[in-house]
Design an enzyme around this catalytic site. Sequence first.
Site, PDB file in Angstrom:
ATOM      1  N   PHE A 117     -14.737  -1.108  15.762  1.00  0.00           N
ATOM      2  CA  PHE A 117     -15.315  -0.827  17.090  1.00  0.00           C
ATOM      3  C   PHE A 117     -16.842  -0.733  17.017  1.00  0.00           C
ATOM      4  CE2 PHE A 117     -11.519   1.398  19.434  1.00  0.00           C
ATOM      5  CZ  PHE A 117     -10.912   0.167  19.578  1.00  0.00           C
TER       6      PHE A 117
ATOM      7  N   TYR B 292       0.845  -1.210   0.000  1.00  0.00           N
ATOM      8  CA  TYR B 292       0.000   0.000   0.000  1.00  0.00           C
ATOM      9  C   TYR B 292       0.875   1.254   0.000  1.00  0.00           C
ATOM     10  CZ  TYR B 292      -3.817   3.163   1.450  1.00  0.00           C
ATOM     11  OH  TYR B 292      -4.741   4.178   1.530  1.00  0.00           O
TER      12      TYR B 292
ATOM     13  N   GLU C  17       3.998   1.811  -0.763  1.00  0.00           N
ATOM     14  CA  GLU C  17       4.810   2.061  -1.960  1.00  0.00           C
ATOM     15  C   GLU C  17       3.927   2.298  -3.191  1.00  0.00           C
ATOM     16  OE1 GLU C  17       7.580   2.969  -1.459  1.00  0.00           O
ATOM     17  OE2 GLU C  17       8.756   1.714  -0.107  1.00  0.00           O
TER      18      GLU C  17
HETATM   19  N1  LIG Z   1     -10.661   6.303   4.266  1.00  0.00           N
HETATM   20  C1  LIG Z   1      -9.468   6.627   4.710  1.00  0.00           C
HETATM   21  O1  LIG Z   1      -9.268   6.775   5.925  1.00  0.00           O
HETATM   22  C2  LIG Z   1      -8.323   6.865   3.746  1.00  0.00           C
HETATM   23  C3  LIG Z   1      -7.077   7.228   4.277  1.00  0.00           C
HETATM   24  C4  LIG Z   1      -6.028   7.454   3.410  1.00  0.00           C
HETATM   25  C5  LIG Z   1      -6.205   7.348   2.046  1.00  0.00           C
HETATM   26  N2  LIG Z   1      -7.417   6.984   1.564  1.00  0.00           N
HETATM   27  C6  LIG Z   1      -7.536   6.836   0.100  1.00  0.00           C
HETATM   28  O2  LIG Z   1      -8.764   7.379  -0.355  1.00  0.00           O
HETATM   29  C7  LIG Z   1      -9.265   6.592  -1.441  1.00  0.00           C
HETATM   30  C8  LIG Z   1     -10.667   6.120  -1.143  1.00  0.00           C
HETATM   31  O3  LIG Z   1     -10.629   5.298   0.025  1.00  0.00           O
HETATM   32  P1  LIG Z   1     -11.941   4.715   0.715  1.00  0.00           P
HETATM   33  O4  LIG Z   1     -11.727   4.782   2.168  1.00  0.00           O
HETATM   34  O5  LIG Z   1     -13.128   5.331   0.110  1.00  0.00           O
HETATM   35  O6  LIG Z   1     -11.822   3.170   0.323  1.00  0.00           O
HETATM   36  P2  LIG Z   1     -12.878   2.213  -0.385  1.00  0.00           P
HETATM   37  O7  LIG Z   1     -12.296   0.832  -0.367  1.00  0.00           O
HETATM   38  O8  LIG Z   1     -14.228   2.393   0.227  1.00  0.00           O
HETATM   39  O9  LIG Z   1     -12.910   2.779  -1.866  1.00  0.00           O
HETATM   40  C9  LIG Z   1     -11.967   2.453  -2.850  1.00  0.00           C
HETATM   41  C10 LIG Z   1     -12.707   2.026  -4.101  1.00  0.00           C
HETATM   42  O10 LIG Z   1     -11.767   1.716  -5.125  1.00  0.00           O
HETATM   43  C11 LIG Z   1     -12.268   0.587  -5.837  1.00  0.00           C
HETATM   44  N3  LIG Z   1     -11.139  -0.050  -6.529  1.00  0.00           N
HETATM   45  C12 LIG Z   1     -10.051  -0.656  -5.989  1.00  0.00           C
HETATM   46  N4  LIG Z   1      -9.235  -1.103  -6.962  1.00  0.00           N
HETATM   47  C13 LIG Z   1      -9.818  -0.757  -8.149  1.00  0.00           C
HETATM   48  C14 LIG Z   1      -9.459  -0.937  -9.507  1.00  0.00           C
HETATM   49  N5  LIG Z   1      -8.323  -1.576  -9.855  1.00  0.00           N
HETATM   50  N6  LIG Z   1     -10.288  -0.462 -10.455  1.00  0.00           N
HETATM   51  C15 LIG Z   1     -11.437   0.191 -10.127  1.00  0.00           C
HETATM   52  N7  LIG Z   1     -11.833   0.371  -8.857  1.00  0.00           N
HETATM   53  C16 LIG Z   1     -11.030  -0.094  -7.867  1.00  0.00           C
HETATM   54  C17 LIG Z   1     -12.913  -0.272  -4.773  1.00  0.00           C
HETATM   55  O11 LIG Z   1     -13.841  -1.213  -5.287  1.00  0.00           O
HETATM   56  C18 LIG Z   1     -13.571   0.782  -3.891  1.00  0.00           C
HETATM   57  O12 LIG Z   1     -14.887   1.065  -4.300  1.00  0.00           O
HETATM   58  C19 LIG Z   1      -8.263   5.466  -1.661  1.00  0.00           C
HETATM   59  O13 LIG Z   1      -7.354   5.854  -2.679  1.00  0.00           O
HETATM   60  C20 LIG Z   1      -7.552   5.377  -0.336  1.00  0.00           C
HETATM   61  O14 LIG Z   1      -6.242   4.847  -0.475  1.00  0.00           O
HETATM   62  C21 LIG Z   1      -8.473   6.722   2.372  1.00  0.00           C
END
Ligand SMILES: NC(=O)c1ccc[n+]([C@@H]2O[C@H](COP(=O)([O-])OP(=O)(O)OC[C@H]3O[C@@H](n4cnc5c(N)ncnc54)[C@H](O)[C@@H]3O)[C@@H](O)[C@H]2O)c1
Length: 311
Positions: A191, A145, A147
């Site tokens: 939680f 994740y 990297e």
């Molecule tokens: N929620 C947090 O606390 C948080 C913190 C840091 C970064 N982020 C980043 O924010 C973004 C959204 O996160 P989230 O919490 O909504 O997560 P989430 O898992 O709810 O949403 C990510 C979405 O991406 C889709 N996805 C994954 N791989 C895919 C691919 N190859 N092609 C098409 N769709 C794909 C998944 O099906 C999912 O719907 C992500 O990039 C995540 O790394 C979130």
Amino acid sequence: MEHLISGAAGFIGSHLCERLLADGHSVLGLDNLITGSRRNLAHLANHSRFRFMEHDVTQPLELAGRFDHVWHLASLASPKEYLGHPIETLESGSTGTRNMLEIARRDGARFLVTSTSECYGDPLEHPQVETYWGNVNPVGMRSCYDESKRYAEAMTMAYHRYYGVRSNIARIFNTYGPRMALKDGRVVPAFLDQALQGQPLTIFGDGTQTRSFCYVSDMVDGLVRLASSDERMPVNLGNPAELTILEFAERIRGLMNEKLPIVFEPLPDDDPKKRRPDITKARRLLGWEPKVNLEDGLRETVKYFKALAPA
Ligand SMILES: NC(=O)c1ccc[n+]([C@@H]2O[C@H](COP(=O)([O-])OP(=O)(O)OC[C@H]3O[C@@H](n4cnc5c(N)ncnc54)[C@H](O)[C@@H]3O)[C@@H](O)[C@H]2O)c1
């Protein structure tokens, strides 16, 4: 304006779709539904300016329309999911980012990528400022994740420097709210799930590790502001109000059930001990800071989970 959002059926993505539609824009959402769900977008299904396409962003995509803005959120995002799908995680950050950047380059569109506080790894500086380069173990369990996101940032900067793409990099810290997946292992849903079932709250380690939690409407507002700014370097978005996991468990007990026991289990590898954003840059450049306090945000989240029909 025409917006393309990858990861649209996920937690933050679905709220972003909603916000952009409310602001009068048109949205095409992409998602391969690996962790996202059509249920998150069900209320938008009949919206005249919203379309959804099931698509894996690591695969090439020919789209007929032109876009003004490309948002790349698609990624495995919770430790449980990225540890279970390490290759897909690296691919969505690398090939997926490149594919989305190509669409932005082709269309002369703005581009925003959602990076993460995990770029700082197990930080040796506290709180984390954007200029800190981090303490990441490149071969640790979480490296798939960390990297992938560091690569996504590097690729985004390369497209900006080489092709002039107007890009933004959001370094998101822990965000929570309705439509998080209940079973994704992140501490807020974990939680709440345990509390709703009347089970003990599980703390990994001794609970002295700190986290800070940003409510999703604040996060989406920060993303929208960042996307219209001229800042090309990363910007932290998160809530600087820091508390220990033990304190957080106490808040959940106070909100849901004072009698819930707390149990302790061993800390997983590479679990960061401290996590708090320095949001000075976001305050200065975007006039942004979180507005929703933890109690109010948790109340909305609990309401959502209680109303959720069994999947
Ligand atoms: N929620 C947090 O606390 C948080 C913190 C840091 C970064 N982020 C980043 O924010 C973004 C959204 O996160 P989230 O919490 O909504 O997560 P989430 O898992 O709810 O949403 C990510 C979405 O991406 C889709 N996805 C994954 N791989 C895919 C691919 N190859 N092609 C098409 N769709 C794909 C998944 O099906 C999912 O719907 C992500 O990039 C995540 O790394 C979130």
